[in-house]
Design a protein around this motif. Structure first.
Motif, short mmCIF file in Angstrom:
data_model
loop_
_atom_site.label_atom_id
_atom_site.label_comp_id
_atom_site.label_asym_id
_atom_site.label_seq_id
_atom_site.Cartn_x
_atom_site.Cartn_y
_atom_site.Cartn_z
N TYR A 265 46.47 44.04 -21.13
CA TYR A 265 46.64 43.46 -19.80
C TYR A 265 47.85 42.53 -19.85
CZ TYR A 265 46.07 40.17 -15.94
OH TYR A 265 46.30 39.38 -14.85
N PHE A 266 48.71 42.58 -18.81
CA PHE A 266 49.84 41.67 -18.76
C PHE A 266 50.01 41.14 -17.34
CE2 PHE A 266 52.09 45.19 -16.86
CZ PHE A 266 53.10 44.61 -16.11
N ALA A 333 47.43 46.75 -16.25
CA ALA A 333 46.45 46.94 -17.33
C ALA A 333 46.42 48.41 -17.71
CB ALA A 333 45.07 46.47 -16.89
N GLU A 334 45.97 48.68 -18.93
CA GLU A 334 45.86 50.06 -19.42
C GLU A 334 44.78 50.14 -20.48
OE1 GLU A 334 49.27 50.86 -22.50
OE2 GLU A 334 50.08 49.65 -20.85
N LEU A 358 49.10 49.37 -12.22
CA LEU A 358 50.13 48.37 -11.99
C LEU A 358 49.96 47.79 -10.60
CD1 LEU A 358 53.38 50.02 -13.44
CD2 LEU A 358 52.13 48.09 -14.40
N TYR A 359 50.32 46.52 -10.46
CA TYR A 359 50.14 45.82 -9.18
C TYR A 359 51.37 44.96 -8.92
CZ TYR A 359 48.25 42.29 -5.92
OH TYR A 359 48.05 41.45 -4.86
N LEU A 360 51.97 45.13 -7.73
CA LEU A 360 53.10 44.32 -7.31
C LEU A 360 52.84 43.84 -5.88
CD1 LEU A 360 56.02 43.23 -7.68
CD2 LEU A 360 56.83 45.42 -6.74
N ASN A 361 52.82 42.53 -5.72
CA ASN A 361 52.61 41.94 -4.41
C ASN A 361 53.77 41.00 -4.10
OD1 ASN A 361 51.48 39.45 -2.70
ND2 ASN A 361 50.29 41.27 -2.16
N GLU A 362 54.42 41.21 -2.94
CA GLU A 362 55.56 40.39 -2.57
C GLU A 362 55.45 39.99 -1.10
OE1 GLU A 362 59.34 41.46 -5.17
OE2 GLU A 362 58.73 43.17 -3.92
N ASN A 394 51.62 46.95 -3.66
CA ASN A 394 51.75 48.25 -4.32
C ASN A 394 50.75 48.33 -5.46
OD1 ASN A 394 54.58 49.32 -3.17
ND2 ASN A 394 54.75 47.13 -3.56
N ASN A 395 49.93 49.37 -5.44
CA ASN A 395 48.97 49.63 -6.52
C ASN A 395 49.22 51.01 -7.09
OD1 ASN A 395 46.68 47.46 -6.80
ND2 ASN A 395 47.06 47.65 -4.60
N PHE A 396 49.60 51.05 -8.38
CA PHE A 396 49.81 52.32 -9.07
C PHE A 396 48.54 52.70 -9.81
CE2 PHE A 396 50.71 54.41 -13.16
CZ PHE A 396 51.29 55.59 -12.70
N TYR A 397 48.05 53.92 -9.57
CA TYR A 397 46.91 54.47 -10.29
C TYR A 397 47.34 55.80 -10.91
CZ TYR A 397 44.52 51.29 -7.06
OH TYR A 397 44.13 50.19 -6.35
#
Length: 552
Positions: A265-266, A333-334, A358-362, A394-397
Motif C-alpha cells: 500500500y502506498f 494498493a496491490e 489506484l486512486y487519484l482525487n483532485e 479516478n479509481n483504477f481496478y
C-alpha cells in the motif's frame, strides 16, 4: 586345547606373508618413511567446502570425508592429493609407499559406491636414496573412477544450492551475521518506505487577467486577444514534490519451491496550493470567457459570439480578491502471488501478479470576494462571493503482472522491479457553483451558478475508460544484520487515462445562465453551454524512495 593351538597357528601363518611381501618389495623404505594409515570407511560428502579451506582444492574437485591420522614425526605438512582422471599425465610419478596391508587395496571388481563422490588417496611420498623426506615430491594423484564435477567455487557472499536442498553460504562475506542464508532467503519480510514524489502538473485554461494601464481601459479590457490584456493565471498549476509512504508485507508459503504472497500500500500526502491576487496588487482584475450569444437588436446581430470578461475589481467601483485552491491526493494498493523463476549463486528472478487499485482525487476551487462600492451597479455597498468548484475522482481496478530481479554481492544488492497493469478506470466529475450576496442591510441572497459552473454543467457525471498502468522501480540495498536491510531508489508510475479538474472547465458560456449578468439584447442560444466535458488525459508520478526492510 588341541583346537585352540591349530587356530593360533593359522593366524600366525596368515599374518606372515604381508610382512614378507612388504620387506621384499621396498627394503630401503623401512627407515625413510612410514605409510599413512588410511580409513577403510565409505566415502562421505562434506556439507561445506569452506570447512576445508586450508587445503588447496583443484578446480572441478569435491572433497570427501576420509579420516586420515598422521603418526607423530612423519611428514606433518604433507598436502593431501586429490584424485581425478584428468590430472595432467606429464607430472612425474614417484614410487608410492605400499599400504599397510593388502586388505587396504580397493579391488577393481568392487561394486561402485552409490555416493557421487571421488575416492581420495592420502599417502606419504616415497624417499629414494639419501633424499630427505621433507623435500620429497608429492605422489601424483591416481584415478580411482571417473571425475565428479563439484561445480564452481564460491565467490565472497555467493550462495550455492538448490532451493529444495541445503544452502551453502560463504559466511566470511557477512561478518557479524549469524544466519546470512535466512537474511537472503527470508520466510517473512516487511518494509516501510519514505517517498518523495512529484506528479504531473495540472492544466488549466486562462482564469484571470489584468490590463497594462487600469486607468486607460480600451475595448473589452482584460479580454483574451486585447493587446492591453495581461494573463495572470493560465496554462498549468505546478505540482511540488510530495512526501508519502509505502508499506509492504510478504510471506513465502513454500521455501522449497519459492512462491508466496505479497501485499503493498502506498500514498502521497495531499498537495494543496493556494493562489491569490488582490486589487492592491492589480487594481483591475477580470475573468475571461467566450460568449456564445450574439447581441441582437431589432432583429439584427449587432455583436457576434466573442471573447468577453466578468469584472472582478475595477478602480472606483470594486475592490477584493481572486483565489484558486488546488488539491491532489494519490494512493494505491496491490496483492500479488509471487513465484521464483530463476535462482543462482548471486541472483534471482521472480514473477508476480494479482489485482491492483489506484486512486487519484483532485479539486479546483475558484473564488471571488468582491466589495462593491456606492457607485457599483447593481448591488452597491454590498459584498459578493462567486464560487466555482470542480472535483474529479479516478479509481483504477485491474490486474497486473510483473518481474522482480535482484543481483547480490556480499551484503550489497541491486534490484529492478517492473510491472504492467491493465483494467478500467471509473472517472467521476462533480461540478458546483453559486453566488452569495450580502446587502448593505445585512440581507443574504443565494443564486445557483458561479461563472464556469452553471445550471447546464452543475451535477455529477461519470464514465469508464480502459487503462494501462506500467510502473518500474530500481533499488540499491545493503544488508546491515541478519534481519535488517536498508535500501533506496527511484520509481516511475504512469496512468494512461484520468480526469483532472482544470480540463473540465468549459469557457464557452451562454451568458443568459450567469446569475446577475445582464446584457441588453442577449438571447438564449439553446446550446447548453457550458457542458460537462469529461475530457481525460494521462498522468504520471515519479520520485525517490528510502526504506527499511525486516526479514526473518
Amino acid at each position: 586345547m588341541k583346537g585352540m593351538l591349530v587356530r593360533g597357528l593359522i593366524l600366525v601363518v596368515m599374518g606372515l606373508p604381508a610382512s614378507l611381501w612388504a620387506d621384499d618389495l621396498q627394503p630401503a623404505l623401512r627407515s625413510s618413511a612410514t605409510p599413512l594409515p588410511v580409513s577403510l570407511g565409505r566415502p562421505r560428502a562434506l556439507p561445506n567446502r569452506s570447512a576445508h579451506a586450508a587445503y588447496s582444492i583443484p578446480s572441478g574437485l569435491q572433497t570427501v570425508g576420509y579420516t586420515v591420522a598422521q603418526p607423530p614425526g612423519v611428514l606433518p605438512n604433507v598436502t593431501p592429493a586429490y584424485t581425478t582422471a584428468s590430472y595432467p599425465p606429464t607430472h612425474a610419478v614417484p614410487p608410492m609407499a605400499p599400504l599397510a596391508s593388502p586388505r587396504n587395496v580397493v579391488s577393481p571388481e568392487e561394486e561402485p559406491s552409490s555416493f557421487a563422490v571421488e575416492r581420495v588417496s592420502l599417502m606419504a611420498p616415497v624417499v629414494v636414496g639419501t633424499q630427505q623426506p621433507a623435500e620429497a615430491p608429492l605422489a601424483a594423484p591416481q584415478s580411482f573412477g571417473g571425475p565428479v564435477d563439484a561445480g564452481p567455487m564460491l565467490m565472497p557472499g555467493e550462495i550455492e544450492g538448490d532451493p529444495s536442498g541445503p544452502v551453502l553460504v560463504d559466511e566470511s562475506a557477512f561478518p557479524g551475521m549469524t544466519d546470512p542464508a535466512a537474511a537472503l532467503w527470508p520466510r517473512v519480510y516487511g518494509s516501510a518506505e519514505f517517498l518523495l514524489w512529484k506528479t504531473k502538473n495540472a492544466g488549466i485554461p486562462p482564469l484571470l487577467t489584468t490590463v497594462t494601464d487600469p486607468n486607460n481601459l480600451m475595448g473589452v479590457p482584460g479580454a483574451i486577444g486585447n493587446p492591453d490584456t495581461r494573463v495572470l493565471l493560465d496554462s498549468t498549476i505546478t505540482r511540488n514534490m510530495l512526501p508519502g509512504g509505502r508499506f509492504t508485507l510478504g510471506y513465502i508459503v513454500d521455501p522449497c519451491k519459492p512462491w508466496g504472497i505479497e501485499g503493498s500500500y502506498f500514498f502521497l500526502g495531499q498537495n494543496s496550493q493556494h493562489l491569490v491576487a488582490t486589487s492592491d496588487q492589480f487594481p483591475f482584475l477580470a475573468r475571461p470567457f467566450f460568449a456564445v450569444n450574439p447581441i441582437v437588436q431589432n432583429g439584427q446581430v449587432i455583436t457576434p459570439p466573442r471573447e468577453v470578461v466578468q469584472v472582478v475589481t475595477q478602480p472606483g467601483l470594486t475592490t477584493g480578491s481572486f483565489t484558486v485552491d488546488s488539491t491532489s491526493q494519490l494512493m494505491g494498493a496491490e496483492l500479488n502471488a509471487r513465484c521464483g523463476l530463476l535462482c543462482g549463486c548471486n541472483y534471482s528472478l521472480d514473477v508476480f501478479g494479482g489485482p491492483r487499485w489506484l486512486y487519484l482525487n483532485e479539486g479546483l476551487a475558484i473564488t471571488e470576494n468582491i466589495n462593491r462600492g456606492p457607485n457599483a451597479n447593481p448591488f452597491p455597498n454590498s459584498f459578493v462571493k462567486v464560487s466555482d468548484r470542480f472535483n474529479t475522482t479516478n479509481n483504477f481496478y485491474g490486474g497486473q503482472i510483473g518481474l522482480a530481479s535482484e543481483y547480490r554481492y556480499g551484503r550489497w544488492s541491486l534490484g529492478v522491479r517492473g510491472k504492467l497493469g491493465l483494467g478500467w478506470t471509473h472517472q467521476t466529475l462533480r461540478v458546483a457553483g453559486d453566488q452569495t450576496i450580502v446587502g448593505a442591510d445585512g440581507s443574504v441572497q443565494t443564486f445557483q451558478g458561479g461563472l464556469y459552473a452553471l445550471p447546464s454543467n452543475i451535477g455529477t457525471f461519470s464514465q469508464d475508460r480502459f487503462t494501462v498502468v506500467p510502473e518500474i522501480g530500481v533499488n540499491l540495498g545493503y544488508q546491515v544484520t541478519d534481519h535488517i536491510r536498508i535500501f533506496g531508489g527511484w520509481n516511475f508510475l504512469y496512468w494512461s487515462s484520468v480526469l483532472r479538474p482544470g480540463d473540465q472547465i468549459d469557457r464557452n458560456l451562454d451568458v443568459t445562465q450567469i446569475p446577475n449578468f445582464n446584457v441588453p439584447g442577449v438571447q438564449p442560444t439553446g446550446l447548453n453551454r457550458p457542458t460537462p466535458l469529461l475530457k481525460d488525459t494521462d498522468f504520471w508520478a515519479q520520485g525517490l524512495n528510502l526504506g527499511l526492510e525486516l526479514r526473518w
